[in-house]
Design a protein around this motif. Structure first.
Motif, PDB file in Angstrom:
ATOM      1  N   ASP A   1       2.596  -3.194  -3.345  1.00 55.49           N
ATOM      2  CA  ASP A   1       1.404  -3.991  -3.058  1.00 55.49           C
ATOM      3  C   ASP A   1       1.214  -4.005  -1.546  1.00 55.49           C
ATOM      4  OD1 ASP A   1      -0.708  -5.727  -3.002  1.00 55.49           O
ATOM      5  OD2 ASP A   1       0.146  -7.088  -4.502  1.00 55.49           O
ATOM      6  N   PRO A   2       0.717  -2.863  -0.994  1.00 52.38           N
ATOM      7  CA  PRO A   2       0.609  -2.724   0.460  1.00 52.38           C
ATOM      8  C   PRO A   2      -0.148  -3.878   1.131  1.00 52.38           C
ATOM      9  CG  PRO A   2       0.175  -0.633  -0.612  1.00 52.38           C
ATOM     10  CD  PRO A   2       0.266  -1.665  -1.698  1.00 52.38           C
ATOM     11  N   ALA A   3      -1.109  -4.479   0.425  1.00 53.63           N
ATOM     12  CA  ALA A   3      -1.874  -5.591   1.015  1.00 53.63           C
ATOM     13  C   ALA A   3      -0.964  -6.777   1.323  1.00 53.63           C
ATOM     14  CB  ALA A   3      -2.985  -6.018   0.070  1.00 53.63           C
ATOM     15  N   LEU A   4       0.131  -6.875   0.570  1.00 55.18           N
ATOM     16  CA  LEU A   4       1.083  -7.978   0.794  1.00 55.18           C
ATOM     17  C   LEU A   4       2.318  -7.501   1.552  1.00 55.18           C
ATOM     18  CD1 LEU A   4       0.995  -9.710  -2.734  1.00 55.18           C
ATOM     19  CD2 LEU A   4      -0.170 -10.431  -0.658  1.00 55.18           C
TER      20      LEU A   4
ATOM     21  N   ILE B   1       4.210  -4.967   0.695  1.00 51.07           N
ATOM     22  CA  ILE B   1       5.233  -4.438  -0.214  1.00 51.07           C
ATOM     23  C   ILE B   1       5.002  -2.939  -0.372  1.00 51.07           C
ATOM     24  CG2 ILE B   1       6.140  -4.535  -2.571  1.00 51.07           C
ATOM     25  CD1 ILE B   1       5.060  -7.517  -2.531  1.00 51.07           C
ATOM     26  N   PRO B   2       5.888  -2.119   0.188  1.00 51.99           N
ATOM     27  CA  PRO B   2       5.648  -0.675   0.190  1.00 51.99           C
ATOM     28  C   PRO B   2       5.793  -0.042  -1.193  1.00 51.99           C
ATOM     29  CG  PRO B   2       7.792  -1.175   1.151  1.00 51.99           C
ATOM     30  CD  PRO B   2       7.133  -2.499   0.853  1.00 51.99           C
ATOM     31  N   PRO B   3       5.125   1.094  -1.414  1.00 47.31           N
ATOM     32  CA  PRO B   3       5.302   1.824  -2.673  1.00 47.31           C
ATOM     33  C   PRO B   3       6.788   2.126  -2.905  1.00 47.31           C
ATOM     34  CG  PRO B   3       3.506   2.770  -1.392  1.00 47.31           C
ATOM     35  CD  PRO B   3       4.192   1.774  -0.505  1.00 47.31           C
ATOM     36  N   GLY B   4       7.204   2.069  -4.166  1.00 48.22           N
ATOM     37  CA  GLY B   4       8.600   2.350  -4.493  1.00 48.22           C
ATOM     38  C   GLY B   4       9.455   1.099  -4.555  1.00 48.22           C
ATOM     39  N   THR B   5       8.841  -0.085  -4.399  1.00 49.83           N
ATOM     40  CA  THR B   5       9.622  -1.329  -4.451  1.00 49.83           C
ATOM     41  C   THR B   5       9.767  -1.802  -5.896  1.00 49.83           C
ATOM     42  OG1 THR B   5       8.709  -1.998  -2.315  1.00 49.83           O
ATOM     43  CG2 THR B   5       9.792  -3.718  -3.614  1.00 49.83           C
TER      44      THR B   5
ATOM     45  N   GLN C   1      -0.714  -5.992 -13.976  1.00 50.29           N
ATOM     46  CA  GLN C   1       0.488  -5.178 -14.087  1.00 50.29           C
ATOM     47  C   GLN C   1       0.986  -4.779 -12.704  1.00 50.29           C
ATOM     48  OE1 GLN C   1       0.628  -2.373 -17.386  1.00 50.29           O
ATOM     49  NE2 GLN C   1       1.333  -0.834 -15.972  1.00 50.29           N
ATOM     50  N   TYR C   2       2.243  -5.130 -12.402  1.00 46.26           N
ATOM     51  CA  TYR C   2       2.845  -4.688 -11.146  1.00 46.26           C
ATOM     52  C   TYR C   2       3.447  -3.307 -11.357  1.00 46.26           C
ATOM     53  CZ  TYR C   2       5.929  -4.075  -7.209  1.00 46.26           C
ATOM     54  OH  TYR C   2       6.539  -3.541  -6.097  1.00 46.26           O
TER      55      TYR C   2
ATOM     56  N   CYS D   1       1.614 -13.503  -8.446  1.00 41.16           N
ATOM     57  CA  CYS D   1       0.627 -12.592  -9.026  1.00 41.16           C
ATOM     58  C   CYS D   1      -0.628 -12.613  -8.134  1.00 41.16           C
ATOM     59  CB  CYS D   1       0.273 -13.049 -10.445  1.00 41.16           C
ATOM     60  SG  CYS D   1      -1.122 -12.160 -11.134  1.00 41.16           S
ATOM     61  N   PRO D   2      -1.095 -11.454  -7.697  1.00 44.88           N
ATOM     62  CA  PRO D   2      -2.252 -11.432  -6.797  1.00 44.88           C
ATOM     63  C   PRO D   2      -3.545 -11.868  -7.474  1.00 44.88           C
ATOM     64  CG  PRO D   2      -1.633  -9.199  -7.412  1.00 44.88           C
ATOM     65  CD  PRO D   2      -0.571 -10.109  -7.966  1.00 44.88           C
ATOM     66  N   ILE D   3      -3.555 -11.944  -8.794  1.00 41.60           N
ATOM     67  CA  ILE D   3      -4.771 -12.342  -9.497  1.00 41.60           C
ATOM     68  C   ILE D   3      -4.782 -13.838  -9.816  1.00 41.60           C
ATOM     69  CG2 ILE D   3      -6.175 -11.984 -11.583  1.00 41.60           C
ATOM     70  CD1 ILE D   3      -6.118  -9.614  -9.673  1.00 41.60           C
TER      71      ILE D   3
END
Ligand code: FE
Length: 246
Positions: free
Chosen positions: A213-216, A218-222, A206-207, A233-235
């Motif tokens: 996704d800070p690891a990629l 992508i800041p919070p709130g995107t 679930q995104y 998908c990171p998985i």
């Protein structure tokens, strides 16, 4: 019956692997436990449709690798959500063999067990397989991954072949005895309604736009809509097209 009661059972997560006639198979399972200490025996519950089950029963061997808490998500994606029939899951992981000769995955693992099958019990959709431990080792002092942490971190459901799999509709329609009461301000409720979560239809990841996704990078709130078109998908590595709005 309340299916959520089963979530109160504690589990780890493991890579279970085997090899037959030169072909390797493996999957991620949560159902593995020590049944006796003398001799040292471990039991696993494996779906009959799982390619690895066939390999284990024919070769009479399997290995069990205990995943670490912060495991490589690509390993979880491939071993957990792909089929060994379609994917060479072993091409990017480090393996060794011990006494039985079956492959043992070292990547993202904190310990391993090399086992020979001594018994199996048909339990319907799954086969309960009992193995005697021939050899084992500890690889690191890292914390093992728990099923609870995995579910919480990735907001994921179990793969369909897992013994613990429950259809999402059953969980959604279930009322708990004491529902959690959360008080949220009107502003919080409003801001949340603008940012929808999206679920990967392949693996259930679930995104959450509030977390990004800070690891990629992508800041919070995107919002999901603003993710780059090549977002994966990171998985399980599925593209944006495979995500559906919740
Ligand atoms: Fe996915």
């Amino acid at each position: 019956m309340k299916y959520k009661a089963f979530y109160k059972l504690s589990y780890g997560l493991y890579i279970i692997a085997s090899e037959f006639e030169g072909k390797k198979a493996g999957y991620i399972g949560n159902t593995a436990f020590q049944v006796t200490s003398s001799p040292s025996q471990i039991a696993i519950s494996c779906h009959k449709k799982n390619a690895t089950a066939e390999f284990i029963l024919k070769s009479k061997t399997f290995s069990l690798s205990v995943l670490k808490k912060e495991s490589d998500t690509s390993i979880i994606g491939e071993f957990g959500f792909m089929s060994s029939k379609d994917t060479d899951k072993f091409r990017n992981v480090e393996t060794i063999t011990a006494i039985s000769g079956t492959p043992i995955v070292l990547s993202s693992s904190v310990a391993w067990f090399d086992c020979k099958v001594v018994n199996s019990i048909d339990v319907g959709s799954h086969i309960l397989i009992i193995g005697e431990v021939l050899d084992s080792d500890v690889l690191s002092g890292d914390e093992p991954l728990t099923y609870d942490y995995y579910r919480e971190k990735y907001k994921m459901l179990a793969p369909k072949n897992a013994p613990t799999y429950v259809e999402k509709e059953k969980l959604d329609n279930e009322t708990v005895t004491k529902p959690e009461v959360k008080s949220e301000s009107a502003a919080e409720v409003e801001s949340k309604s603008e940012l929808s979560t999206y679920t990967c239809s392949i693996c259930g990841f679930q995104y959450n736009p509030e977390e990004g996704d800070p690891a990629l990078g992508i800041p919070p709130g995107t919002p999901f809509e603003d993710l780059p078109e090549d977002y994966k998908c990171p998985i399980c590595n599925a593209g944006k097209d495979y995500f559906t709005k919740n």
